[in-house]
Design an enzyme around this catalytic site. Structure first.
Site, PDB file in Angstrom:
ATOM      1  N   GLU A 140       0.414 -10.774   3.538  1.00 49.30           N
ATOM      2  CA  GLU A 140       0.284 -11.275   2.173  1.00 49.30           C
ATOM      3  C   GLU A 140       1.372 -12.292   1.865  1.00 49.30           C
ATOM      4  O   GLU A 140       2.452 -12.249   2.459  1.00 49.30           O
ATOM      5  CB  GLU A 140       0.403 -10.106   1.185  1.00 49.30           C
ATOM      6  CG  GLU A 140      -0.744  -9.112   1.327  1.00 49.30           C
ATOM      7  CD  GLU A 140      -0.667  -7.933   0.360  1.00 49.30           C
ATOM      8  OE1 GLU A 140      -1.729  -7.382   0.050  1.00 49.30           O
ATOM      9  OE2 GLU A 140       0.434  -7.567  -0.070  1.00 49.30           O
ATOM     10  N   CYS A 153       6.705 -16.354  -1.919  1.00 46.18           N
ATOM     11  CA  CYS A 153       7.280 -15.208  -1.205  1.00 46.18           C
ATOM     12  C   CYS A 153       6.451 -15.035   0.064  1.00 46.18           C
ATOM     13  O   CYS A 153       5.257 -14.776  -0.010  1.00 46.18           O
ATOM     14  CB  CYS A 153       7.185 -13.985  -2.120  1.00 46.18           C
ATOM     15  SG  CYS A 153       7.817 -12.475  -1.381  1.00 46.18           S
ATOM     16  N   CYS A 160       6.253  -3.843   9.113  1.00 50.17           N
ATOM     17  CA  CYS A 160       7.712  -3.911   9.223  1.00 50.17           C
ATOM     18  C   CYS A 160       8.181  -2.669   9.958  1.00 50.17           C
ATOM     19  O   CYS A 160       7.624  -1.589   9.785  1.00 50.17           O
ATOM     20  CB  CYS A 160       8.344  -3.957   7.824  1.00 50.17           C
ATOM     21  SG  CYS A 160      10.141  -4.201   7.852  1.00 50.17           S
ATOM     22  N   CYS A 164      12.008   1.654   5.564  1.00 51.34           N
ATOM     23  CA  CYS A 164      12.681   2.029   4.311  1.00 51.34           C
ATOM     24  C   CYS A 164      11.702   2.859   3.477  1.00 51.34           C
ATOM     25  O   CYS A 164      10.594   2.404   3.185  1.00 51.34           O
ATOM     26  CB  CYS A 164      13.118   0.783   3.539  1.00 51.34           C
ATOM     27  SG  CYS A 164      14.228  -0.268   4.495  1.00 51.34           S
ATOM     28  N   CYS A 167       9.639   1.454   0.338  1.00 54.76           N
ATOM     29  CA  CYS A 167       8.950   0.161   0.434  1.00 54.76           C
ATOM     30  C   CYS A 167       7.563   0.365   1.021  1.00 54.76           C
ATOM     31  O   CYS A 167       7.401   1.019   2.050  1.00 54.76           O
ATOM     32  CB  CYS A 167       9.767  -0.778   1.323  1.00 54.76           C
ATOM     33  SG  CYS A 167       8.945  -2.341   1.674  1.00 54.76           S
ATOM     34  N   GLY A 221       7.826  -7.639   6.215  1.00 52.86           N
ATOM     35  CA  GLY A 221       8.594  -7.835   7.438  1.00 52.86           C
ATOM     36  C   GLY A 221      10.080  -8.005   7.245  1.00 52.86           C
ATOM     37  O   GLY A 221      10.568  -8.250   6.143  1.00 52.86           O
ATOM     38  N   GLU A 222      10.790  -7.860   8.354  1.00 60.03           N
ATOM     39  CA  GLU A 222      12.238  -8.064   8.383  1.00 60.03           C
ATOM     40  C   GLU A 222      12.478  -9.384   9.124  1.00 60.03           C
ATOM     41  O   GLU A 222      12.366  -9.444  10.357  1.00 60.03           O
ATOM     42  CB  GLU A 222      12.907  -6.881   9.095  1.00 60.03           C
ATOM     43  CG  GLU A 222      14.360  -7.091   9.483  1.00 60.03           C
ATOM     44  CD  GLU A 222      15.247  -7.625   8.361  1.00 60.03           C
ATOM     45  OE1 GLU A 222      15.185  -7.128   7.223  1.00 60.03           O
ATOM     46  OE2 GLU A 222      16.010  -8.565   8.635  1.00 60.03           O
ATOM     47  N   SER A 255      16.134 -12.856   3.394  1.00 61.86           N
ATOM     48  CA  SER A 255      16.557 -11.541   2.907  1.00 61.86           C
ATOM     49  C   SER A 255      16.489 -10.531   4.047  1.00 61.86           C
ATOM     50  O   SER A 255      15.519 -10.506   4.801  1.00 61.86           O
ATOM     51  CB  SER A 255      15.619 -11.126   1.779  1.00 61.86           C
ATOM     52  OG  SER A 255      15.914  -9.837   1.311  1.00 61.86           O
ATOM     53  N   SER A 278      19.837  -6.765   1.363  1.00 64.14           N
ATOM     54  CA  SER A 278      19.236  -5.649   0.625  1.00 64.14           C
ATOM     55  C   SER A 278      20.133  -4.436   0.789  1.00 64.14           C
ATOM     56  O   SER A 278      20.009  -3.698   1.757  1.00 64.14           O
ATOM     57  CB  SER A 278      17.838  -5.355   1.178  1.00 64.14           C
ATOM     58  OG  SER A 278      17.009  -6.475   0.973  1.00 64.14           O
ATOM     59  N   LEU A 279      21.028  -4.253  -0.148  1.00 62.01           N
ATOM     60  CA  LEU A 279      22.042  -3.198   0.011  1.00 62.01           C
ATOM     61  C   LEU A 279      21.525  -1.867  -0.545  1.00 62.01           C
ATOM     62  O   LEU A 279      21.473  -0.873   0.160  1.00 62.01           O
ATOM     63  CB  LEU A 279      23.345  -3.622  -0.685  1.00 62.01           C
ATOM     64  CG  LEU A 279      24.552  -2.770  -0.310  1.00 62.01           C
ATOM     65  CD1 LEU A 279      24.951  -2.984   1.141  1.00 62.01           C
ATOM     66  CD2 LEU A 279      25.734  -3.049  -1.229  1.00 62.01           C
ATOM     67  N   HIS A 280      21.205  -1.836  -1.812  1.00 62.97           N
ATOM     68  CA  HIS A 280      20.583  -0.688  -2.490  1.00 62.97           C
ATOM     69  C   HIS A 280      21.463   0.551  -2.614  1.00 62.97           C
ATOM     70  O   HIS A 280      21.078   1.483  -3.325  1.00 62.97           O
ATOM     71  CB  HIS A 280      19.243  -0.301  -1.839  1.00 62.97           C
ATOM     72  CG  HIS A 280      18.263  -1.436  -1.745  1.00 62.97           C
ATOM     73  ND1 HIS A 280      17.988  -2.281  -2.803  1.00 62.97           N
ATOM     74  CD2 HIS A 280      17.495  -1.879  -0.718  1.00 62.97           C
ATOM     75  CE1 HIS A 280      17.092  -3.183  -2.425  1.00 62.97           C
ATOM     76  NE2 HIS A 280      16.792  -2.969  -1.162  1.00 62.97           N
ATOM     77  N   ASN A 357       9.711  -0.842  -7.949  1.00 70.85           N
ATOM     78  CA  ASN A 357       8.258  -0.788  -8.121  1.00 70.85           C
ATOM     79  C   ASN A 357       7.770   0.394  -7.308  1.00 70.85           C
ATOM     80  O   ASN A 357       7.733   0.311  -6.086  1.00 70.85           O
ATOM     81  CB  ASN A 357       7.606  -2.064  -7.568  1.00 70.85           C
ATOM     82  CG  ASN A 357       7.905  -3.250  -8.438  1.00 70.85           C
ATOM     83  OD1 ASN A 357       7.631  -3.239  -9.627  1.00 70.85           O
ATOM     84  ND2 ASN A 357       8.510  -4.271  -7.854  1.00 70.85           N
ATOM     85  N   CYS A 400       7.913  -7.026  -5.636  1.00 73.94           N
ATOM     86  CA  CYS A 400       8.819  -6.659  -4.543  1.00 73.94           C
ATOM     87  C   CYS A 400       8.478  -5.278  -3.999  1.00 73.94           C
ATOM     88  O   CYS A 400       8.390  -4.317  -4.748  1.00 73.94           O
ATOM     89  CB  CYS A 400      10.267  -6.602  -5.014  1.00 73.94           C
ATOM     90  SG  CYS A 400      10.776  -7.998  -5.976  1.00 73.94           S
TER      91      CYS A 400
HETATM   92  N1  SAH Z   1      13.052  -6.912   5.096  1.00 71.08           N
HETATM   93  C1  SAH Z   1      13.677  -7.786   4.127  1.00 71.08           C
HETATM   94  C2  SAH Z   1      12.694  -8.468   3.205  1.00 71.08           C
HETATM   95  C3  SAH Z   1      11.719  -7.532   2.565  1.00 71.08           C
HETATM   96  S1  SAH Z   1      11.444  -7.174   0.957  1.00 71.08           S
HETATM   97  C4  SAH Z   1      14.674  -7.010   3.310  1.00 71.08           C
HETATM   98  O1  SAH Z   1      14.657  -5.791   3.352  1.00 71.08           O
HETATM   99  O2  SAH Z   1      15.498  -7.626   2.647  1.00 71.08           O
HETATM  100  C5  SAH Z   1      12.400  -7.948  -0.204  1.00 71.08           C
HETATM  101  C6  SAH Z   1      13.146  -7.012  -1.131  1.00 71.08           C
HETATM  102  O3  SAH Z   1      12.296  -6.080  -1.824  1.00 71.08           O
HETATM  103  C7  SAH Z   1      14.172  -6.159  -0.386  1.00 71.08           C
HETATM  104  O4  SAH Z   1      15.389  -6.189  -1.075  1.00 71.08           O
HETATM  105  C8  SAH Z   1      13.553  -4.788  -0.469  1.00 71.08           C
HETATM  106  O5  SAH Z   1      14.496  -3.772  -0.298  1.00 71.08           O
HETATM  107  C9  SAH Z   1      12.938  -4.810  -1.831  1.00 71.08           C
HETATM  108  N2  SAH Z   1      11.990  -3.724  -2.059  1.00 71.08           N
HETATM  109  C10 SAH Z   1      11.288  -3.037  -1.146  1.00 71.08           C
HETATM  110  N3  SAH Z   1      10.537  -2.082  -1.723  1.00 71.08           N
HETATM  111  C11 SAH Z   1      10.764  -2.180  -3.052  1.00 71.08           C
HETATM  112  C12 SAH Z   1      10.255  -1.475  -4.175  1.00 71.08           C
HETATM  113  N4  SAH Z   1       9.367  -0.526  -4.025  1.00 71.08           N
HETATM  114  N5  SAH Z   1      10.702  -1.855  -5.393  1.00 71.08           N
HETATM  115  C13 SAH Z   1      11.600  -2.865  -5.529  1.00 71.08           C
HETATM  116  N6  SAH Z   1      12.095  -3.568  -4.503  1.00 71.08           N
HETATM  117  C14 SAH Z   1      11.703  -3.224  -3.276  1.00 71.08           C
END
Ligand code: SAH
Length: 408
Positions: A140, A153, A160, A164, A167, A221-222, A255, A278-280, A357, A400
């Site tokens: 997509e 995007c 992927c 995570c 996601c 994807g990563e 990213s 993407s730290l989180h 999300n 996202c």
């Molecule tokens: N693999 C890369 C790019 C993928 S997604 C990465 O991880 O950075 C882009 C962003 O969306 C990342 O920061 C990811 O952690 C975030 N993301 C993934 N699932 C999400 C969700 N359910 N809600 C909000 N952000 C999310």
């Protein structure tokens, strides 16, 4: 692990203590032989996509034509059609002799993907595309018009391998790496759609050119797990027209979950793309579970690599932080994040909190607005520029982390 292992010693009296543990419900997170969440770095072997002009340097394009027994100098004309007129239709290429035109176009511009479905929302300002690749793999991309810019995007892999748990893309595992041309073709196809007038209307007085101006590698994807193809695609995006799309590197955001050796390589490329981590979570206890690759590269290593990226490129880096209710949204975590960023200097970083999300059937939810505000307030009070990311396209599962690419 003791029950209070996630509680920091510095927590102030009266602070919320609820700590939801990352857990999955309704689906099973794939595990490796060691019992840990499975990480897939290698792409499963599948039929290779056809070689396309956008996989090749200008010299290689000419060589490819010679290989096919076709005149080398036609490569430039084909590139002009593809990168500036966004067409691969032989009928539109009237500057090419009719005899052999089909063969030429098929040789360098084979069809890479077909549009399966298109979903529009935000009064036409957001469009999600579902593409089918030559082997049936689905990916997509999401096109978004903002005042003064048009952002796409893009996906860099079908599926992927980073697993995570919050996601949608991660839940299905890795299907395969995308080729450089499959990555670039998402942009060319989006430009074609814009040229056809399908994206919402221009704002009065707007002078931006009607094409994709910004790219974020935040689709499926990563990107850094598909490093060479990513870089070939980026080089083609920034190459001046007609050899490439003539985009600005700073308008391209890569990213990553934090593949540290690849971040170092990216810093050495001398292509100043914008970098996002993407730290989180600022603490390894939690990040080990939220971002399984944290078992390889810890928070501090990832932050050091991000800082080194800034040093090498002068580009301010972004820290992405999906705010998940009672999981990672505690005030002390905002403070710890600010402390770790400030320990590495000032003015090199900004934070993008993203309200989670939730994926379908998930027990995870976005943080309460007041908690979000408090998180942002603490970062800003510590001098960290912070902007909550808007989540376009939610209702078309285009926001996202929602990209899952099913035909259902
Ligand atoms: N693999 C890369 C790019 C993928 S997604 C990465 O991880 O950075 C882009 C962003 O969306 C990342 O920061 C990811 O952690 C975030 N993301 C993934 N699932 C999400 C969700 N359910 N809600 C909000 N952000 C999310």
């Amino acid at each position: 692990m003791p029950a209070d292992a996630l509680l920091p010693p510095t927590r102030t009296a009266g602070e919320r203590t609820v700590q939801v543990r990352p857990a999955t419900e309704g689906w099973q997170q794939q595990r490796g032989a060691d019992g840990r969440p499975l990480l897939q770095f290698a792409s499963p072997k599948r039929g290779k996509p056809p070689v396309h002009l956008a996989d090749l340097t200008p010299e290689e394009r000419r060589a490819r034509l010679v290989e096919l027994g076709l005149p080398a100098f036609r490569a430039g004309q084909l590139a002009r059609h593809y990168f500036t007129r966004y067409t691969d239709d032989p009928a539109a290429m009237t500057d090419l002799p009719a005899a052999g035109r089909e063969e030429l176009v098929r040789g360098l511009l084979p069809e890479l993907m077909t549009e399966v479905r298109r979903f529009a929302t935000d009064r036409g300002d957001t469009i999600k595309f579902l593409w089918k690749l030559h082997d049936g793999a689905l990916v997509e991309s999401v096109l978004m018009r903002y005042p003064g810019r048009i952002t796409l995007c893009v996906s860099s892999q079908a599926g992927c391998g980073m697993n995570c748990p919050f996601c949608a893309t991660g839940q299905a595992g890795l299907t395969r790496n995308m080729s450089a041309a499959e990555i670039v073709d998402q942009v060319v196809r989006a430009n074609r759609v814009i040229a056809e007038g399908a994206l919402g209307g221009k704002r009065p007085g707007e002078t931006t050119p009607e094409r994709v101006s910004n790219i974020v590698f935040m689709g499926m994807g990563e990107p850094l797990a598909n490093y060479n193809r990513l870089m070939t695609a980026v080089r083609t995006m920034v190459a001046p027209a007609p050899e490439g799309l003539g985009m600005s590197a700073r308008h391209i955001t890569v990213s990553t979950v934090g593949l540290v050796p690849a971040i170092k390589k990216l810093a050495d490329e001398k292509i100043p793309v914008t970098f996002a981590l993407s730290l989180h979570a600022p603490d390894d206890h939690l990040r080990d579970e939220l971002i399984p690759v944290n078992s390889r590269w810890k928070v501090d290593e990832a932050l050091d690599a991000a800082r080194a990226y800034f040093d090498a490129t002068g580009r301010r880096v972004s820290i992405e932080y999906a705010l998940i209710k009672d999981m990672n949204d505690h005030g002390w975590r905002a403070d710890l994040l600010a402390e770790k960023l400030n320990a590495r200097g000032h003015g090199w970083v900004h934070v993008n909190p993203i309200p989670l999300n939730p994926t379908p059937g998930s027990i995870w939810t976005a943080s309460e607005p007041a908690v979000q505000q408090e998180f942002v307030r603490r970062l800003e009070a510590a001098g960290i520029p912070t902007t909550i990311r808007d989540t376009r396209g939610k209702e078309i599962d285009g926001a996202c982390g929602q990209l899952a690419a099913t035909e259902a």
